[in-house]
Design an enzyme around this catalytic site. Structure first.
Site, short mmCIF file in Angstrom:
data_model
loop_
_atom_site.label_atom_id
_atom_site.label_comp_id
_atom_site.label_asym_id
_atom_site.label_seq_id
_atom_site.Cartn_x
_atom_site.Cartn_y
_atom_site.Cartn_z
N ALA A 159 0.81 -1.21 0.00
CA ALA A 159 0.00 0.00 0.00
C ALA A 159 0.85 1.26 0.00
O ALA A 159 2.01 1.26 0.42
CB ALA A 159 -0.93 0.00 1.22
N SER A 185 -2.12 -2.78 -4.99
CA SER A 185 -2.92 -2.73 -3.78
C SER A 185 -4.17 -1.88 -3.98
O SER A 185 -4.13 -0.84 -4.65
CB SER A 185 -2.09 -2.14 -2.64
OG SER A 185 -2.90 -1.89 -1.50
N LEU A 232 -7.60 -6.94 -3.63
CA LEU A 232 -8.91 -6.43 -3.25
C LEU A 232 -9.22 -6.71 -1.79
O LEU A 232 -8.99 -7.82 -1.29
CB LEU A 232 -9.99 -7.11 -4.12
CG LEU A 232 -11.44 -6.67 -3.89
CD1 LEU A 232 -11.69 -5.28 -4.45
CD2 LEU A 232 -12.41 -7.68 -4.53
N TYR A 233 -9.73 -5.69 -1.10
CA TYR A 233 -10.41 -5.87 0.19
C TYR A 233 -11.91 -5.76 -0.07
O TYR A 233 -12.34 -5.02 -0.97
CB TYR A 233 -10.01 -4.79 1.18
CG TYR A 233 -8.59 -4.87 1.67
CD1 TYR A 233 -8.21 -5.80 2.64
CD2 TYR A 233 -7.62 -4.01 1.17
CE1 TYR A 233 -6.89 -5.86 3.10
CE2 TYR A 233 -6.30 -4.07 1.62
CZ TYR A 233 -5.96 -5.00 2.57
OH TYR A 233 -4.67 -5.06 3.02
N SER A 250 0.08 -16.70 2.36
CA SER A 250 0.53 -15.40 2.84
C SER A 250 0.10 -15.20 4.28
O SER A 250 -0.98 -15.61 4.68
CB SER A 250 -0.07 -14.29 1.97
OG SER A 250 0.23 -13.00 2.48
N HIS A 309 0.44 -11.96 5.32
CA HIS A 309 0.38 -10.50 5.24
C HIS A 309 1.72 -9.87 5.65
O HIS A 309 1.76 -8.81 6.30
CB HIS A 309 -0.76 -9.96 6.11
CG HIS A 309 -1.46 -8.76 5.55
ND1 HIS A 309 -2.76 -8.80 5.10
CD2 HIS A 309 -1.05 -7.49 5.36
CE1 HIS A 309 -3.11 -7.59 4.68
NE2 HIS A 309 -2.08 -6.79 4.82
N ARG A 341 2.14 -9.13 9.36
CA ARG A 341 1.54 -7.88 9.85
C ARG A 341 0.15 -8.08 10.47
O ARG A 341 -0.44 -7.11 10.93
CB ARG A 341 1.44 -6.88 8.69
CG ARG A 341 2.79 -6.41 8.22
CD ARG A 341 2.75 -5.79 6.84
NE ARG A 341 2.08 -4.49 6.77
CZ ARG A 341 2.64 -3.34 7.11
NH1 ARG A 341 3.88 -3.31 7.61
NH2 ARG A 341 1.99 -2.20 6.99
N ARG A 374 8.25 -5.96 0.58
CA ARG A 374 9.14 -4.93 1.10
C ARG A 374 10.36 -4.66 0.21
O ARG A 374 10.77 -3.51 0.08
CB ARG A 374 9.57 -5.27 2.52
CG ARG A 374 8.44 -5.17 3.55
CD ARG A 374 8.94 -5.48 4.95
NE ARG A 374 7.89 -5.38 5.95
CZ ARG A 374 7.11 -6.39 6.34
NH1 ARG A 374 7.26 -7.58 5.77
NH2 ARG A 374 6.19 -6.21 7.27
#
Length: 383
Positions: free
Chosen positions: A91, A118, A142-143, A273, A275, A278, A330
């Site tokens: 993001a 993102s 997508l969220y 994944s 995340h 995170r 990252r």
């Protein structure tokens, strides 16, 4: 950005590993952006283990094969890519560099690989597509928002802009507890917005957010609580499938049980994944559960992996355990902060060369040569 305070980290051609790009970012990004990008959930145990887990896996090289011509090409849903090393959705990339997502997209096209954008991009779906025309596939992360119409519009806009798959994140009904963001009361810089949204509630993060200040939370945690639907269930995956004309993957699977359900729900692919460490701290490293997920899927859909990939040998190990491709998060941000598009190109070229060398030294000349017998994995405890 501040000046580079570490003279031992060189510039340009003197960078020799992906760690050099990270060290540059650590010394140059402002604290708000740096802590957002690098932090994990709670004590960051999972974040650290994502990388350490690769170290526990040994490569079993085969020798005396002709490796004079190594071919790293592969495909994603029929779209050819130059190598199985892709760019994960991260993001707010314009906090790292003014050209943000557009620079990353152009770098991915130059290397002939996939970038996944993102939903929380600081550049719009359309502008990213226009900035980096080319034949390499582009995916959209997508969220599912509480506002279903807004979610549907994201899918439609991605399709209309030539994106070739939807990666539905399924591990974020709430935001993980990220201590650095709480301490910093993270907020998006005032000149930036979530560019895929026009209304202030969805485009602004942490700006004049009294609730986040009162709760001692990050602006992003407050944003997720107010906008993202915590009732997310498998029926919502079916809904996304029903409104999408392009393949739908689920991103955030870590168990064989959920992998089997995902296949039964009709998904087109799975991204193993956590995340980037995170969300739920002490969740397993992705490479540690990859083989479990691949076994549960049993070849019915492709399986991909993100989390902890920093070396060409990591890519090799993931493919040996069944991943069709890996996604870097990252490292792309660190390279972007260093030198924009050219930085991301340099980073991708570096890890691709490492991967090519790992293949050759293991006796492999094409992706299909990389097999389970090429790695030795420590025994995992039975659950």
């Amino acid at each position: 950005m501040t000046s580079n305070k570490n003279a031992s980290v060189a510039h340009g051609s003197q960078f020799v590993s992906l760690d050099d790009f990270e060290q540059y970012a650590l010394n140059n990004l402002d604290r708000n952006a740096l802590d957002y990008y690098r932090s994990g959930a709670q004590d960051m145990i999972t974040l650290r283990d994502n990388q350490r887990a690769f170290d526990r896996i040994a490569i079993r090289p085969r020798v005396l094969n002709d490796v004079s011509a190594v071919d790293t090409t592969t495909e994603l849903f029929g779209h050819p890519i130059a190598s199985p090393i892709c760019i994960a959705p991260t993001a707010m990339q314009r906090m790292a560099h003014a050209e943000g997502e557009c620079a990353t997209a152009r770098a991915a096209q130059k290397l002939g690989t996939c970038m996944c954008l993102s939903s929380w991009s600081t550049t719009s779906i359309e502008d990213v597509a226009k900035s980096a025309p080319g034949s390499a596939p582009r995916w959209m992360q997508l969220y599912i928002y509480k506002d279903r119409e807004a979610t549907k519009k994201l899918i439609e806009r991605a399709q209309d802009s030539g994106y070739s798959a939807i990666a539905l994140t399924v591990d974020t009904p709430f935001l993980g507890r990220r201590l650095a963001d709480i301490r910093n009361k993270f907020r998006l810089p005032p000149h930036l917005t979530m560019a895929n949204f026009s209304d202030q509630g969805k485009s602004q993060v942490g700006k004049a957010d009294a609730q986040s200040s009162a709760d001692n939370a990050s602006g992003l945690a407050a944003y997720v609580a107010s906008q993202i639907d915590p009732t997310l269930s498998w029926k919502h995956v079916a809904w996304v499938k029903s409104v999408s004309r392009i393949p739908v993957l689920v991103k955030g699977i870590l168990t064989s049980e959920d992998a089997r359900i995902a296949v039964e729900a009709g998904v087109d692919g799975i991204i193993v994944s956590n995340h980037g460490g995170r969300q739920l701290d002490t969740a397993p490293a992705t490479i540690d559960v990859l083989e479990e997920v691949v076994g549960a899927v049993a070849g019915r859909v492709p399986v991909y992996l993100d989390g902890g990939v920093r070396r060409g040998t990591d890519v090799f190990k993931a493919l040996a355990l069944g991943a069709k491709a890996v996604f870097l998060g990252r490292p792309a941000l660190w390279a972007l902060s260093y030198n924009g598009e050219n930085g991301v190109v340099e980073m991708l070229e570096m890890i691709n060369e490492e991967f090519r060398l790992a293949m050759a030294l293991s006796g492999c000349v094409r992706i299909s040569d990389i097999r389970r017998e090429h790695v030795r994995v420590p025994a995992q405890p039975r659950l």
